[in-house]
Each structure stands twice: as structure tokens, then as C-alpha cells.
Design a protein around this motif. Sequence first.
Motif, PDB file in Angstrom:
ATOM      1  N   TYR A 115     -54.225  19.074  56.230  1.00 26.12           N
ATOM      2  CA  TYR A 115     -52.896  19.487  56.681  1.00 26.12           C
ATOM      3  C   TYR A 115     -51.794  18.854  55.835  1.00 26.12           C
ATOM      4  O   TYR A 115     -50.832  19.537  55.444  1.00 26.12           O
ATOM      5  N   GLU A 133     -51.856  26.578  58.027  1.00 28.14           N
ATOM      6  CA  GLU A 133     -51.525  25.653  59.108  1.00 28.14           C
ATOM      7  C   GLU A 133     -51.970  26.203  60.462  1.00 28.14           C
ATOM      8  O   GLU A 133     -52.408  25.441  61.333  1.00 28.14           O
ATOM      9  N   ILE A 204     -46.889  18.336  63.894  1.00 24.71           N
ATOM     10  CA  ILE A 204     -47.971  19.305  63.686  1.00 24.71           C
ATOM     11  C   ILE A 204     -47.690  20.617  64.398  1.00 24.71           C
ATOM     12  O   ILE A 204     -47.729  21.702  63.802  1.00 24.71           O
TER      13      ILE A 204
END
Length: 376
Positions: A115, A133, A204
Motif C-alpha cells: 500500500y 488500493e 487507509i
Amino acid sequence: MSSSEGKLSISSSELDLDRPNIEDYLPSGSSIHEPRGKLRLRDLLDISPTLTEAAGAIVDDSFTRCFKSNPPEPWNWNMYLFPLWCFGVVVRYLVLFPARAIVLTIGWMVFLSTYIPVHFLLKGQDKLQKKIERVLVELICSFFVASWTGVVKYHGPRPSIRPKQVFVANHTSMIDFIILEQMTAFSVIMQKHPGWVGLVQSTILGSVGCIWFNRSEAKDREIVTRKLREHVHGANKNPILIFPEGTCVNNQYSVMFKKGAFELGCTVCPIAIKYNKIFVDAFWNSRKQSFTMHLLRLMTSWAVVCDVWYLEPQNLKPGETSIEFAERVRDIISVRAGLKKVPWDGYLKYSRPSPEHRERKQQSFAESVLRRLEEK
């Protein structure tokens, strides 16, 4: 209260939930013996409707039941079963939990090692970056589900990216989002949390278009409404997921849906989630337990078992108000998940008296009734 709200009727089954069962609150070992003569417990409560209503509020109520964890019945009650129970504890805490912790650790290592480079090196290539993602968020959610030995059965067609649609689901725990996210990278509207959960939210999950709010900030409602409308009507956006109850409920009841998700002029796709409590109760009582401790409880259980139903999309009918639309969708979810509808706003959960005060009132009332029956 608007006139449209006043038109909503409360079924007799909902009202029946408020009928008290005083015997559940008597001191352990006590029982109500039939008094001499014809005086019965119901005679004390049927003196007037007001007394009946007051007794029901003191002893128990359908609102409180929505947020109660129901501990499993103990089964290690004899010399044959107790050794098996001890063996199960050893296996769960010394074998399963370390193995699951390793799985989750590996998941985070794989996720972060991929990531971070994608997030920083693919800037300027938005389409490719967002696609990778989304896959990575689904991956880490799958690792979370594996760390509970999640046994999840999905029913119905998998959600797809389409404009002018919103997904709504009943809410039991923050793991609802994780279970749904491992199949489809939803953009979710959720309360902003502190600690490591808040860090994950702002970094995130922000990459998949999630929208956060603070329940105590009045201005956040306007911001969330604006962002929600922009997201729903935008192109190439992740499907939006909303938990319209606004709070976690114990997966036995369904409280009122907020009407915001039903005022967007778009298709509403209901999702019903039902947990099997055979191994663990997945309900998260955020007032008594942090999310970290909640996860540890799941990771030390045998398994988390649940069913997820993607139900038929619904649209606003001619002449139907947003409140009636919300109630119709709540009916569909409640029937599919086997939930009991109650006519309460879940936000009342944050303005209730302390549990200790309520329990003292309940105990005092039960003891006074018991003394009255013994006198007779």
C-alpha cells in the motif's frame, strides 16, 4: 414531529415488547409463590394503565433490550463437561489465538509493504492507484475475517459500481463493515473513532472515499450531507454504504432508520446481516468495551458465523415520504434477518441514565413487589 411521522403506526407486536417480566429481576433463588386468596401479580399491575406503564419502564423496556449483550447459557455445569470446557479454553487461547495473531500480522505486513509504495509512487495516476488500493483494502479485510475464523455466507448478487445508488444495512458491530468490505470496496459513512482505529480511518480507508463524522459536532451533519450527495451522483465512485440505525444494535432488534439515506433521490439497496451466536456474540457495546478488546474477544472464540443477504434494490414510490421509504426498507431487512422492529431512535442510547442507576431501580421495584406478595 412531522405529520408524516405521526402517520406511522406501531404494531401490537412492538408494544408487546414493553410488557415487563418481573420474575427475571427477582433476587436469585427467589420465586413468586401463589399467594393465599386470589391476589396475583397481574392484579398489582392492572390497577391502572399508568401503573402498568411505569412498572414496565422500571423493570424492563424494549429500548434497553436493543443494546444488551446476551451471555450464552453455561454448559460446563458437571464433572463430565467441565474438563471439556477447560480443554476448549486452552485450545482457543494457546493455539487458535496465537495462530490468528500471526495470520493478522502477516496480513498487515503484506498490506503495508504494498500500500505505501502504491500510495506514494502512483500519484498522478489516479485511476490505477484507486483500483489497486481498493483491492488492497479488500485484502486486509479478508485477513481480519480470517483472524476470527470467519464463516460468512453471502446470498445474492455482489454489489457493483453504479451511479445513483446507496447500500444500507443493519448494524451490530464495526466488523459489519469489515465483512462487507472484503467482498466489495465500499465507501462507508461512519463515526470518527480515536486511537489506532481513527488512524486507519483517516489514512487507509480515506483512500476508498470513506466519509467520517463526529456525532457531537453539529456542523459535521451538513458536511456529511454535502459529501454524500456529491459521492452518490459522481462517476466512478465506490458504492456508498450507510448504517442508517446510527448505532450498534444487538442483532435481535432493529431501531428506527435515519431518513438521510432515503432523501438522495437514488436507488436504495438493502443488506441484511445476521450473526449466529453459537460460538460468540458479535455485538459490540462501545460503552463498555473498546474495539480492540472486542477484536480480542472475537479472536479467542471458536469462530464468527454470519449470513449476508444482498436484497432487491428499492426506489421511492409515488406519494411516499422519505420516512415511509426508510420504514419500508427497514421492514425488508428485519424480515430477512429475523430482527424485531422497535419504535425507537438509536441516538437515545447516548442520553440514557447510567446502567447502575437503572439496575438499582429494577432491583428495588422487584424486592418491593416480592415483599407485597409475601405479606398477602
